[in-house]
Structure formats: structure tokens, C-alpha cells
Design a protein around this motif. Structure first.
Motif, PDB file in Angstrom:
ATOM      1  N   SER A  13      56.384  60.890  14.067  1.00 17.06           N
ATOM      2  CA  SER A  13      55.152  60.234  13.641  1.00 17.06           C
ATOM      3  C   SER A  13      55.033  58.827  14.215  1.00 17.06           C
ATOM      4  O   SER A  13      53.959  58.413  14.651  1.00 17.06           O
ATOM      5  N   LEU A  14      56.140  58.079  14.209  1.00 21.70           N
ATOM      6  CA  LEU A  14      56.110  56.734  14.795  1.00 21.70           C
ATOM      7  C   LEU A  14      55.859  56.795  16.293  1.00 21.70           C
ATOM      8  O   LEU A  14      55.095  55.992  16.833  1.00 21.70           O
ATOM      9  N   LEU A  15      56.500  57.732  16.958  1.00 26.96           N
ATOM     10  CA  LEU A  15      56.296  57.879  18.396  1.00 26.96           C
ATOM     11  C   LEU A  15      54.834  58.192  18.701  1.00 26.96           C
ATOM     12  O   LEU A  15      54.241  57.616  19.617  1.00 26.96           O
ATOM     13  N   ALA A  16      54.241  59.054  17.918  1.00 26.25           N
ATOM     14  CA  ALA A  16      52.828  59.412  18.116  1.00 26.25           C
ATOM     15  C   ALA A  16      51.904  58.235  17.822  1.00 26.25           C
ATOM     16  O   ALA A  16      50.820  58.139  18.401  1.00 26.25           O
ATOM     17  N   SER A  17      52.345  57.325  16.942  1.00 30.96           N
ATOM     18  CA  SER A  17      51.510  56.168  16.588  1.00 30.96           C
ATOM     19  C   SER A  17      51.540  55.089  17.669  1.00 30.96           C
ATOM     20  O   SER A  17      50.796  54.125  17.597  1.00 30.96           O
TER      21      SER A  17
END
Length: 125
Positions: A13-17
Motif C-alpha cells: 500500500s505504501l509503495l502504491a501511494s
């Protein structure tokens, strides 16, 4: 929910953000376990080396990690990780108190219990 699964969901999720700063969420690399910890360390190293986040394909080529879900709500995942960490810390304290009661007697166990009751758990909810 297991910390390793929550960690993997958070990493994705952080990578996608497009923002991978665990400290913004009150976490550090040491708060992650297993595949999530390895992936997060790779991402941080890649960011330091190249000045940008790796894409998911690069991550998957370099780290043996399996993602099972699409990116999710980061705040929710952070809260769940903190809850799990708090529960683990409390469980460890309770085991130490039980061991003290068994091995050292009620006075020492009571002392540990008092310390535990006064303790501000880092992730306590």
C-alpha cells in the motif's frame, strides 16, 4: 491478524501511494517482520541509492515476497500493526510475570506486574 501479513499489505500500500516513509506513520523497519521487513529494507535502500521508489516489478524481481491483495487504506493497516505489536508486548510481559511467579515468588512477580501496569506500551491502543 499476523504481523507479517499486515506488514506485507502495508508495504504494498505504501509503495502504491508513492510515499514510503514509515516514520510518518509512527513505525520503523524494526516494526515489520519476515518478507515485509526484507521488502521494506530493499525499498529504503533503493530509495537512498536511486532517489526514487522502485516499482512493484523491480521489488518482486529482487525480493521474494508475495502480495495477495490490492493496495489498502494505510491508516487502517498502521493501526492494526500497532495493535498487534501492543498485544505482543503485553503478552511477553505477562509471560515474564508468570515465570517470575513460578521461579522467584510472588514479591518479584508483583514488582513486574506493577512495572507492566505503569508501562506505556509503545503501540498500546
Amino acid at each position: 491478524m499476523a504481523l507479517d501479513i499486515l506488514g506485507k499489505r502495508l508495504v504494498r500500500s505504501l509503495l502504491a501511494s508513492k510515499s514510503f516513509d514509515l516514520s510518518l506513520h509512527g513505525l520503523s523497519l524494526s516494526d515489520l517482520e519476515g518478507e515485509a521487513a526484507i521488502a521494506a529494507a530493499f525499498i529504503v535502500k533503493h530509495l537512498q541509492t536511486y532517489g526514487e521508489l522502485p516499482d512493484e516489478e523491480t521489488l518482486l524481481e529482487n525480493v521474494d515476497i508475495s502480495f495477495t491483495k490490492e493496495p489498502e487504506n494505510i491508516a487502517y493497516l498502521v493501526d492494526k500493526i500497532k495493535e498487534e505489536k501492543g498485544a505482543v508486548e503485553l503478552e511477553e510481559d505477562l509471560k515474564a510475570i508468570a515465570k517470575a511467579l513460578r521461579d522467584s515468588g510472588p514479591e518479584y512477580a508483583a514488582q513486574l506486574l506493577k512495572q507492566s501496569a505503569e508501562k506505556e506500551y509503545k503501540y498500546g491502543g
